[in-house]
Scaffold this motif. Structure first.
Motif, mmCIF file in Angstrom:
data_model
loop_
_atom_site.group_PDB
_atom_site.id
_atom_site.type_symbol
_atom_site.label_atom_id
_atom_site.label_comp_id
_atom_site.label_asym_id
_atom_site.label_seq_id
_atom_site.Cartn_x
_atom_site.Cartn_y
_atom_site.Cartn_z
ATOM 1 N N LEU A 32 -48.901 -73.970 -9.189
ATOM 2 C CA LEU A 32 -48.084 -74.256 -10.384
ATOM 3 C C LEU A 32 -47.550 -72.973 -10.998
ATOM 4 O O LEU A 32 -46.395 -72.898 -11.394
ATOM 5 N N GLN A 33 -48.419 -71.959 -11.066
ATOM 6 C CA GLN A 33 -47.967 -70.666 -11.608
ATOM 7 C C GLN A 33 -46.819 -70.094 -10.795
ATOM 8 O O GLN A 33 -45.862 -69.557 -11.349
ATOM 9 N N GLU A 36 -43.785 -72.136 -11.640
ATOM 10 C CA GLU A 36 -43.294 -71.845 -12.993
ATOM 11 C C GLU A 36 -42.662 -70.458 -13.088
ATOM 12 O O GLU A 36 -41.772 -70.228 -13.896
ATOM 13 N N GLY A 38 -40.768 -69.397 -11.077
ATOM 14 C CA GLY A 38 -39.396 -69.575 -10.599
ATOM 15 C C GLY A 38 -39.097 -68.802 -9.325
ATOM 16 O O GLY A 38 -37.943 -68.531 -9.015
#
Ligand SMILES: *Cc1c(COP(=O)(O)O)cnc(C)c1O
Length: 388
Positions: A32-33, A36, A38
């Motif tokens: 997820l990190q 996130e 990007g």
């Protein structure tokens, strides 16, 4: 019957698989990190964290995560400029990726036998196979147990050959205090789901010969100087050399990093399981029914694998069947590559009796983080009951 008894019986009879991938619990957080942040293409934040981990923990001069150990081995063959007419010596008792990487560059493969006391390549046989065409020796640290590297390295030096370590199984293991992967000119690790530390598919190239580092980075990035360009070291981003897309997505690196943070915990549990197997099965070795793995004084044990050696192929087949009846999955390993459908017609060498013995008699037992002490007892009991 009480419910807890029923559950206990169920557990006693449930299937014990050969391998079960272990997740530390942080994998999804880190994926997820990465999402996130990007940036999920290669050479991102988690890739850098993994690189730093290995360079710090083992003192590797330069590492590159790859999409597999197979890819890392292919990078080795490109880096060493292996070409048609060259010969590369390696054990026949190994995974297909070890020779394939060099066959893809047109090399002839010269297969050497294993030692009698371990499945690792026999250095004396390696030396006997050297010709003027030999360019490299590839060693495989089978089961994470080091090959006799001082002897291999002195042979390589004498004949001016490169040394590649197929360290796919060898994370966190040592030869005379030195980490495996730090001894050859180049080394390749695997993080396939069957290894100690995993990212599903994944691998890593280690470059110890510093003269090869800048070319390794270019080959890694499809033959371009993209990495140097993004560091601001070059004002253009151009095609420099051959290469391919060897770098993994940062999502893969995120999973790997969650594992690396827990490396010692994973290793401690695997070693405890390995030792429990040894303690439970050594009476059978004393009786002469089986042989247990031998760990030479120069090597450490990273508990990648626990295997036993049966006294014949027939014994092993019957034991596999017996364990299957007990709902336990035990499996054999490599078939001799010099006799494989792909290579047997090109093979010009002699018989490799030790390789054939390991191929016919070696049996790998389940070994993974979540294997319980009770499971180990059940597996040892099944083997004991077979030998009566
Ligand atoms: C697992 C393994 C490989 C291949 O690793 P991948 O990451 O699946 O490409 C190569 N050599 C040996 C000795 C292995 O055990």
């Amino acid at each position: 019957m009480k419910i807890c008894d029923i559950l206990a019986i169920e557990r006693m009879n449930s299937r014990i698989r050969f391998n079960k991938p272990y997740f530390t619990g942080k994998e999804i957080d880190y994926v997820l990190q990465a999402v996130e942040a990007g940036k999920i293409s290669g050479d991102g934040g988690f890739t850098k964290k993994c690189h730093e981990f290995f360079e710090k923990q083992y003192g590797f001069p330069k590492v590159f995560l790859t999409t597999s150990c197979t890819d890392a081995l292919e990078m080795c063959a490109i880096l060493l400029k292996i070409q048609p007419g060259d010969e590369v010596i390696m054990p026949s008792f190994t995974f297909v990726s070890t020779p394939n990487a060099f066959v893809l560059r047109g090399a002839g493969i010269v297969f050497a036998d294993s030692e009698s006391r371990t499945p690792n390549v026999d250095p004396l046989h390696v030396e006997a196979l050297i010709t003027p065409k030999t360019r490299a020796i590839v060693v495989v640290h089978y089961a994470g147990i080091a090959c006799e590297m001082d002897v291999i390295l002195s042979i390589a030096q004498k004949y001016r050959l490169s040394v590649v370590e197929d360290a796919a199984q060898a994370i966190d293991s040592r030869y005379k205090e030195k980490p495996l992967g730090s001894l050859g000119d180049l080394a390749a690790f695997s993080f396939h789901e069957s290894k100690n530390v995993i990212s599903g598919e994944g691998g890593m190239l280690v470059v110890n010969e510093t003269g090869l580092t800048s070319r390794a980075e270019i080959i890694w990035e499809k033959g371009t100087n993209r990495a140097a360009f993004f560091r601001g070291e070059s004002d253009k981003y151009t095609w420099q050399d051959v290469g391919s897309s060897f770098l993994p997505s940062d999502v893969i690196a995120a999973i790997l990093y969650a594992q690396l943070e827990n490396l010692q915990q994973i290793q401690n549990r695997r070693k405890a399981i390995w030792n429990a197997y040894r303690d439970a099965l050594s009476p059978l070795e004393e009786k002469g029914s089986i042989k247990l793995p031998e760990i030479p004084a120069y090597a450490t044990n990273n508990a990648h694998m626990f295997y036993i050696l049966c006294s014949s192929a027939n014994d092993r087949t019957r034991l596999i069947e017996h364990m299957k009846q007990d709902n336990i999955q035990a499996i054999f390993h490599y078939l001799p590559l010099h006799k494989s459908p792909f290579y047997r017609d090109q093979y010009r060498g002699s018989d490799l009796p030790n390789c054939e013995r390991y191929s016919e008699c070696l049996l790998r037992l389940p070994l993974y983080y979540e294997l319980s002490d009770l499971d180990v007892d059940r597996i040892a009991n099944s083997i004991r009951s077979f030998f009566g």
